[in-house]
Enzyme design. Structure first.
Site, PDB file in Angstrom:
ATOM      1  N   GLY A 322     -13.562 -10.997  -1.559  1.00 24.71           N
ATOM      2  CA  GLY A 322     -12.593 -11.266  -0.492  1.00 24.71           C
ATOM      3  C   GLY A 322     -12.930 -12.610   0.104  1.00 24.71           C
ATOM      4  O   GLY A 322     -12.282 -13.628  -0.149  1.00 24.71           O
ATOM      5  N   ARG A 323     -14.032 -12.609   0.863  1.00 21.70           N
ATOM      6  CA  ARG A 323     -14.527 -13.815   1.509  1.00 21.70           C
ATOM      7  C   ARG A 323     -14.647 -15.008   0.542  1.00 21.70           C
ATOM      8  O   ARG A 323     -14.276 -16.125   0.884  1.00 21.70           O
ATOM      9  CB  ARG A 323     -15.901 -13.497   2.104  1.00 21.70           C
ATOM     10  CG  ARG A 323     -16.605 -14.611   2.807  1.00 21.70           C
ATOM     11  CD  ARG A 323     -18.079 -14.210   3.038  1.00 21.70           C
ATOM     12  NE  ARG A 323     -18.197 -12.798   3.329  1.00 21.70           N
ATOM     13  CZ  ARG A 323     -18.272 -12.283   4.554  1.00 21.70           C
ATOM     14  NH1 ARG A 323     -18.285 -13.072   5.588  1.00 21.70           N
ATOM     15  NH2 ARG A 323     -18.372 -10.973   4.730  1.00 21.70           N
ATOM     16  N   TYR A 364     -21.489 -10.219  14.427  1.00 23.46           N
ATOM     17  CA  TYR A 364     -22.545 -10.279  13.404  1.00 23.46           C
ATOM     18  C   TYR A 364     -23.539 -11.399  13.635  1.00 23.46           C
ATOM     19  O   TYR A 364     -24.341 -11.679  12.735  1.00 23.46           O
ATOM     20  CB  TYR A 364     -21.951 -10.555  12.014  1.00 23.46           C
ATOM     21  CG  TYR A 364     -20.818  -9.698  11.571  1.00 23.46           C
ATOM     22  CD1 TYR A 364     -20.955  -8.313  11.451  1.00 23.46           C
ATOM     23  CD2 TYR A 364     -19.593 -10.267  11.229  1.00 23.46           C
ATOM     24  CE1 TYR A 364     -19.901  -7.537  10.996  1.00 23.46           C
ATOM     25  CE2 TYR A 364     -18.538  -9.491  10.770  1.00 23.46           C
ATOM     26  CZ  TYR A 364     -18.704  -8.138  10.664  1.00 23.46           C
ATOM     27  OH  TYR A 364     -17.673  -7.372  10.207  1.00 23.46           O
ATOM     28  N   CYS A 391     -13.103 -13.454  29.050  1.00 25.09           N
ATOM     29  CA  CYS A 391     -13.938 -13.043  30.176  1.00 25.09           C
ATOM     30  C   CYS A 391     -15.133 -12.245  29.664  1.00 25.09           C
ATOM     31  O   CYS A 391     -15.208 -11.027  29.848  1.00 25.09           O
ATOM     32  CB  CYS A 391     -13.130 -12.201  31.141  1.00 25.09           C
ATOM     33  SG  CYS A 391     -11.667 -13.066  31.675  1.00 25.09           S
ATOM     34  N   GLU A 392     -16.023 -12.948  28.986  1.00 26.15           N
ATOM     35  CA  GLU A 392     -17.110 -12.274  28.289  1.00 26.15           C
ATOM     36  C   GLU A 392     -18.115 -13.363  27.939  1.00 26.15           C
ATOM     37  O   GLU A 392     -17.752 -14.346  27.303  1.00 26.15           O
ATOM     38  CB  GLU A 392     -16.505 -11.689  26.996  1.00 26.15           C
ATOM     39  CG  GLU A 392     -17.418 -10.924  26.112  1.00 26.15           C
ATOM     40  CD  GLU A 392     -17.646  -9.526  26.624  1.00 26.15           C
ATOM     41  OE1 GLU A 392     -18.820  -9.144  26.667  1.00 26.15           O
ATOM     42  OE2 GLU A 392     -16.680  -8.850  27.001  1.00 26.15           O
ATOM     43  N   TYR A 421     -11.911 -12.681   7.491  1.00 27.56           N
ATOM     44  CA  TYR A 421     -12.366 -11.847   8.615  1.00 27.56           C
ATOM     45  C   TYR A 421     -12.222 -12.541   9.969  1.00 27.56           C
ATOM     46  O   TYR A 421     -12.978 -12.238  10.900  1.00 27.56           O
ATOM     47  CB  TYR A 421     -13.814 -11.370   8.387  1.00 27.56           C
ATOM     48  CG  TYR A 421     -13.968 -10.668   7.061  1.00 27.56           C
ATOM     49  CD1 TYR A 421     -13.386  -9.417   6.857  1.00 27.56           C
ATOM     50  CD2 TYR A 421     -14.628 -11.268   5.998  1.00 27.56           C
ATOM     51  CE1 TYR A 421     -13.471  -8.787   5.626  1.00 27.56           C
ATOM     52  CE2 TYR A 421     -14.720 -10.644   4.759  1.00 27.56           C
ATOM     53  CZ  TYR A 421     -14.141  -9.405   4.583  1.00 27.56           C
ATOM     54  OH  TYR A 421     -14.225  -8.789   3.364  1.00 27.56           O
TER      55      TYR A 421
HETATM   56  C1  LIG Z   1     -15.254  -5.567   2.131  1.00 30.59           C
HETATM   57  C2  LIG Z   1     -15.229  -5.131   0.740  1.00 30.59           C
HETATM   58  C3  LIG Z   1     -15.094  -6.059  -0.280  1.00 30.59           C
HETATM   59  C4  LIG Z   1     -15.025  -7.550  -0.035  1.00 30.59           C
HETATM   60  O1  LIG Z   1     -16.162  -8.070   0.560  1.00 30.59           O
HETATM   61  P1  LIG Z   1     -16.326  -9.658   0.683  1.00 30.59           P
HETATM   62  O2  LIG Z   1     -17.598  -9.832   1.412  1.00 30.59           O
HETATM   63  O3  LIG Z   1     -15.150 -10.153   1.449  1.00 30.59           O
HETATM   64  O4  LIG Z   1     -16.337 -10.194  -0.704  1.00 30.59           O
HETATM   65  C5  LIG Z   1     -15.012  -5.603  -1.570  1.00 30.59           C
HETATM   66  N1  LIG Z   1     -15.064  -4.286  -1.844  1.00 30.59           N
HETATM   67  C6  LIG Z   1     -15.189  -3.353  -0.890  1.00 30.59           C
HETATM   68  C7  LIG Z   1     -15.227  -1.931  -1.261  1.00 30.59           C
HETATM   69  C8  LIG Z   1     -15.286  -3.745   0.444  1.00 30.59           C
HETATM   70  O5  LIG Z   1     -15.429  -2.814   1.387  1.00 30.59           O
END
Ligand SMILES: *Cc1c(COP(=O)(O)O)cnc(C)c1O
Length: 463
Positions: A322-323, A364, A391-392, A421
């Site tokens: 994803g990231r 994080y 406000c934090e 994210y």
């Molecule tokens: C969050 C997640 C991903 C993606 O994680 P990245 O750090 O964004 O690559 C892939 N598979 C599962 C099951 C996840 O929960």
């Protein structure tokens, strides 16, 4: 503004307060290509552009704060993953990192599959034309409605996360007269952190079914007996922002040992394994992520070797970045509102967004970098903390970084690597209006998720 306007801005290493930061870059005007999207450059006039458009023009047209995504970079990264893994493997983009209909279309066009983990993500994916059979449905507590919809539309796989869900999905599939392709998510006992990993026997977490001591083998046993399910493989996801492939090696070894056990016990060779996502990106110049082709090669070799040792046919591999795809492709553009030097400490730079558009620093302790992008500056570096307007006191966007000491209200600063994210975790805290996502490509900018309005807020408030 002259240097003396910021008497407290620490200038030299010997007067810097304690904290986790690296020394300022030799020239703060230089943008490190590791952390910025591909087409981001500093123009001759000194400001920064993306996709051929100056950030000052983008700020004027779309306002701040706003996320700008480099579409060419997104497509190039998606394609690089697809190409690296070739035809014997599948790449599922993890939609939770950032999902919109435009992104779904880009992924579809570039030949990727998609992970979703809620009914909302599934609806978004389908509405943008992602074929259902290229979608995987995840989550540790999918509702009956979500499972029913996923099976009805024909998602390619559902990843089962508990014993109760095995029965629940089987039952729903059967009542719909279908046989649903499923994987079982196991926890392999690997704690993966950014630069290290720990192999443990057990894992104390909500996801998956433990591999150690037999629960995962029992889950396979049950899934194989249920008519509503077609068990196609085993799934493992070990963490996030990982640089060290050793964690994947342990995970793959343990998953393959389960496949061997299943073969020995049931005479069935499960055809697929999914090794999850979690590959790290560069948030700061200190991070050195791997290229997709290196990752593909390493994972392929590990799985092939382990399968040969266990005399198993090598299963089809899936990965779920994803990231690593969307993260580096976007930056958040902010306007500086106030610059507040604190004697002997650091200078607080307040921007027009904050934890509502980037919760990762508060959540994080994430690290980010930042740059002045509306102009260059030869002023000396000052240690700053970039904070939001909420406000934090934990409302921090960039904890420790350096900006030129002549920074002033009205300057535009940008935080790179905010594609993943950030918008997907954005909130309305303090009734903030969530920023837009603007795609920039070849001199054209187009809103793909519009800015929230006060009417949007009031529409939900029906009391
Ligand atoms: C969050 C997640 C991903 C993606 O994680 P990245 O750090 O964004 O690559 C892939 N598979 C599962 C099951 C996840 O929960």
């Amino acid at each position: 503004m002259s240097r003396s306007a910021h008497p407290a801005g620490p200038r030299h290493a010997d007067v810097l307060p304690e904290g986790h930061y690296t020394a300022p870059a030799a020239d703060l005007n230089v943008l490190d290509p590791k952390v910025w999207a591909q087409t981001v450059t500093r123009t001759e006039s000194g400001s920064v552009s993306v996709g051929g458009i100056d950030v000052a023009d983008l700020a004027e047209e779309f306002g701040t704060p706003a996320y700008f995504v480099d579409e060419a970079d997104f497509r190039a990264r998606a394609r690089a993953w697809r190409t690296a893994f070739g035809h014997d493997a599948d790449v599922f983009y993890a939609g939770k990192a950032f999902l919109s209909r435009a992104v779904v279309r880009w992924l579809h066009e570039e030949g990727l599959n998609l992970d979703v983990c809620s009914g909302g993500e599934l609806t978004t994916a389908l509405s943008a034309g992602m074929p259902a059979d290229r979608i995987a449905f995840h989550g540790n507590n999918k509702s009956v409605e979500e499972i029913t919809k996923a099976i009805e539309v024909g998602v390619g796989r559902i990843v089962l996360d508990s014993f109760q869900e095995i029965v629940r999905v089987a039952h729903i599939a059967q009542s719909l007269g279908k046989r649903q392709r499923v994987q079982i998510r196991v926890t392999v006992g690997v704690e993966a952190h950014t630069h290290e990993f720990i192999a443990t026997a057990h894992e104390d977490q909500k996801f998956g079914i433990a591999l150690a001591d037999g629960p995962a083998a029992e889950a396979v046993r049950r899934a194989l007996t249920l008519d509503g399910l077609e068990l196609i493989g085993i799934h493992s996801h070990i963490g996030s922002q990982i640089f060290d492939m050793a964690g994947f090696e342990v995970a793959a070894r343990r998953v393959v040992s389960l496949l061997a056990q299943v073969r020995d016990e049931h005479g069935v060779e499960l055809p697929e394994i999914d090794l999850g996502g979690g590959l790290g990106i560069a948030y700061t110049s200190d991070d050195d992520p791997r290229e997709p082709h290196e990752i593909a090669k390493a994972l392929g070799e590990i799985v092939t070797r382990e399968c040969e040792a266990a005399r198993l046919r090598t299963p089809r591999i899936s990965v779920e970045p994803g990231r690593a795809i969307v993260g580096p492709t976007a930056f958040t553009l902010y306007e500086v509102g106030t610059v507040k030097p604190l004697e002997g400490l650091r200078t607080y730079v307040s921007v027009d967004g904050g934890m509502s558009d980037n919760i990762r620093t508060a959540l994080y302790d994430a690290e980010y970098s930042v740059a002045l992008v509306s102009r260059t500056s030869d002023a000396e570096p000052m240690l700053v903390r970039v904070v939001g307007k909420h406000c934090e006191s934990g409302d921090i966007v960039v904890k420790d970084a350096f900006l030129p000491s002549d920074l002033a209200p009205g300057d535009l600063i940008a935080v790179p690597a905010t594609g993943a994210y950030c918008r997907s975790m954005a909130s309305n805290y303090n009734h903030a209006l969530r920023p837009p996502v603007v795609a920039v490509r070849d001199g054209e900018a187009r809103v793909i998720v519009r800015r929230e309005t006060e009417e949007d807020l009031l529409r939900l408030d029906v009391g």
